[in-house]
Design an enzyme around this catalytic site. Sequence first.
Site, PDB file in Angstrom:
ATOM      1  N   ARG A  77      44.030  55.420  46.695  1.00 33.98           N
ATOM      2  CA  ARG A  77      43.144  54.618  47.549  1.00 33.98           C
ATOM      3  C   ARG A  77      41.714  54.625  47.020  1.00 33.98           C
ATOM      4  NH1 ARG A  77      46.395  56.166  51.967  1.00 33.98           N
ATOM      5  NH2 ARG A  77      45.291  58.120  52.259  1.00 33.98           N
ATOM      6  N   ARG A  98      48.433  58.598  33.648  1.00 34.08           N
ATOM      7  CA  ARG A  98      49.140  58.730  34.927  1.00 34.08           C
ATOM      8  C   ARG A  98      49.849  57.424  35.261  1.00 34.08           C
ATOM      9  NH1 ARG A  98      47.652  63.397  37.785  1.00 34.08           N
ATOM     10  NH2 ARG A  98      46.163  64.522  36.491  1.00 34.08           N
ATOM     11  N   ILE A  99      51.056  57.555  35.776  1.00 33.89           N
ATOM     12  CA  ILE A  99      51.832  56.378  36.164  1.00 33.89           C
ATOM     13  C   ILE A  99      51.210  55.792  37.430  1.00 33.89           C
ATOM     14  CG2 ILE A  99      54.099  55.643  37.008  1.00 33.89           C
ATOM     15  CD1 ILE A  99      55.166  58.076  35.270  1.00 33.89           C
ATOM     16  N   LEU A 100      51.064  54.473  37.451  1.00 33.84           N
ATOM     17  CA  LEU A 100      50.502  53.803  38.631  1.00 33.84           C
ATOM     18  C   LEU A 100      51.638  53.171  39.416  1.00 33.84           C
ATOM     19  CD1 LEU A 100      47.430  52.276  36.848  1.00 33.84           C
ATOM     20  CD2 LEU A 100      47.408  54.131  38.516  1.00 33.84           C
ATOM     21  N   ASN A 114      47.976  47.198  29.914  1.00 36.84           N
ATOM     22  CA  ASN A 114      48.053  48.493  29.226  1.00 36.84           C
ATOM     23  C   ASN A 114      48.235  48.237  27.737  1.00 36.84           C
ATOM     24  OD1 ASN A 114      48.359  51.369  29.013  1.00 36.84           O
ATOM     25  ND2 ASN A 114      50.569  51.067  28.791  1.00 36.84           N
ATOM     26  N   HIS A 116      50.011  50.048  24.332  1.00 37.55           N
ATOM     27  CA  HIS A 116      50.963  51.105  23.965  1.00 37.55           C
ATOM     28  C   HIS A 116      51.091  51.136  22.443  1.00 37.55           C
ATOM     29  CE1 HIS A 116      54.315  53.827  24.411  1.00 37.55           C
ATOM     30  NE2 HIS A 116      54.933  53.125  23.468  1.00 37.55           N
ATOM     31  N   GLY A 150      57.525  50.425  35.977  1.00 36.12           N
ATOM     32  CA  GLY A 150      58.236  51.202  34.968  1.00 36.12           C
ATOM     33  C   GLY A 150      57.277  51.806  33.946  1.00 36.12           C
ATOM     34  N   ASP A 152      55.993  51.511  30.444  1.00 29.89           N
ATOM     35  CA  ASP A 152      55.876  50.636  29.264  1.00 29.89           C
ATOM     36  C   ASP A 152      56.897  49.494  29.278  1.00 29.89           C
ATOM     37  OD1 ASP A 152      53.867  52.417  28.359  1.00 29.89           O
ATOM     38  OD2 ASP A 152      55.371  53.711  27.470  1.00 29.89           O
TER      39      ASP A 152
HETATM   40  C1  GRF Z   1      45.806  54.676  22.631  1.00 33.29           C
HETATM   41  O1  GRF Z   1      46.362  55.032  21.399  1.00 33.29           O
HETATM   42  C2  GRF Z   1      46.787  53.900  23.467  1.00 33.29           C
HETATM   43  O2  GRF Z   1      47.760  53.279  22.711  1.00 33.29           O
HETATM   44  C3  GRF Z   1      47.429  54.925  24.336  1.00 33.29           C
HETATM   45  O3  GRF Z   1      46.419  55.868  24.574  1.00 33.29           O
HETATM   46  C4  GRF Z   1      45.519  55.903  23.476  1.00 33.29           C
HETATM   47  C5  GRF Z   1      44.109  55.916  23.998  1.00 33.29           C
HETATM   48  O4  GRF Z   1      43.178  56.197  22.991  1.00 33.29           O
HETATM   49  N1  GRF Z   1      47.953  54.297  25.519  1.00 33.29           N
HETATM   50  P1  GRF Z   1      41.627  56.073  23.263  1.00 33.29           P
HETATM   51  O5  GRF Z   1      41.289  57.030  24.397  1.00 33.29           O
HETATM   52  O6  GRF Z   1      41.334  54.653  23.616  1.00 33.29           O
HETATM   53  O7  GRF Z   1      40.967  56.494  21.982  1.00 33.29           O
END
Ligand code: GRF
Length: 210
Positions: A77, A98-100, A114, A116, A150, A152
């Site tokens: 919140r 953290r998972i949202l 996000n 990845h 989920g 990613d």
């Molecule tokens: C990145 O490599 C991203 O892919 C992953 O977390 C890392 C964050 O790196 N989800 P930074 O804190 O932006 O340097």
Amino acid sequence: MNGERQYRLGVLGSGKGSNLAAIADACAAGRVPAEVTLVLSDVPDAGILARGRERGLRAEHLAPGKFRTKLDEEAERRYVAALREAGVDLVVLAGFMRILKGDFLGAFPQRVINIHPSLLPSFPGLEAWRQALEYGVKVTGCTVHLADPGVDTGPILAQQAVPVLDGDTAATLHERIQQAERELYPAVIGALARGEIQVQGRRVTGFRGS
Ligand code: GRF
């Protein structure tokens, strides 16, 4: 600026903040028509807060509450309230560990993205660069996607390929992927800010590359 309201970003991270730095610098240089209005971290001494403050951005630690891998309800919140109060148009996850859950995502429908460090759907989860190296793929990369409940799994907005080289270690491959992230993430955010990307279910069109 022509007096129009800028597209506002709220950036969440737990780590060193290299993606935040790239995004904020691209905004400041006018390459991305947006501004970072708030940086939030669940880690009090995270580099991302320092990277934000160095750039004169509002950057705050918000305690995550009683769980290890997600925000508790009260914390969720507070995160939602802070982002709303800052008027953010897009929530940018940049290494937020953290998972949202649905409540957070429901507060910003189709507005949480996000990055990845692999070409999803290969290698979701932790240390994706190490998973790719150990599997033996010759090409990996990074993926920007909409966040869903989920891990990613949300619709893919854009990807950038990175070769795996002979002699790569986990560290050298990770650094090469992070360089690609620093190009791809600002480019995708710019395209979203300009309204160029259309999302229909999992079908995403309109991104013209970084
Ligand atoms: C990145 O490599 C991203 O892919 C992953 O977390 C890392 C964050 O790196 N989800 P930074 O804190 O932006 O340097």
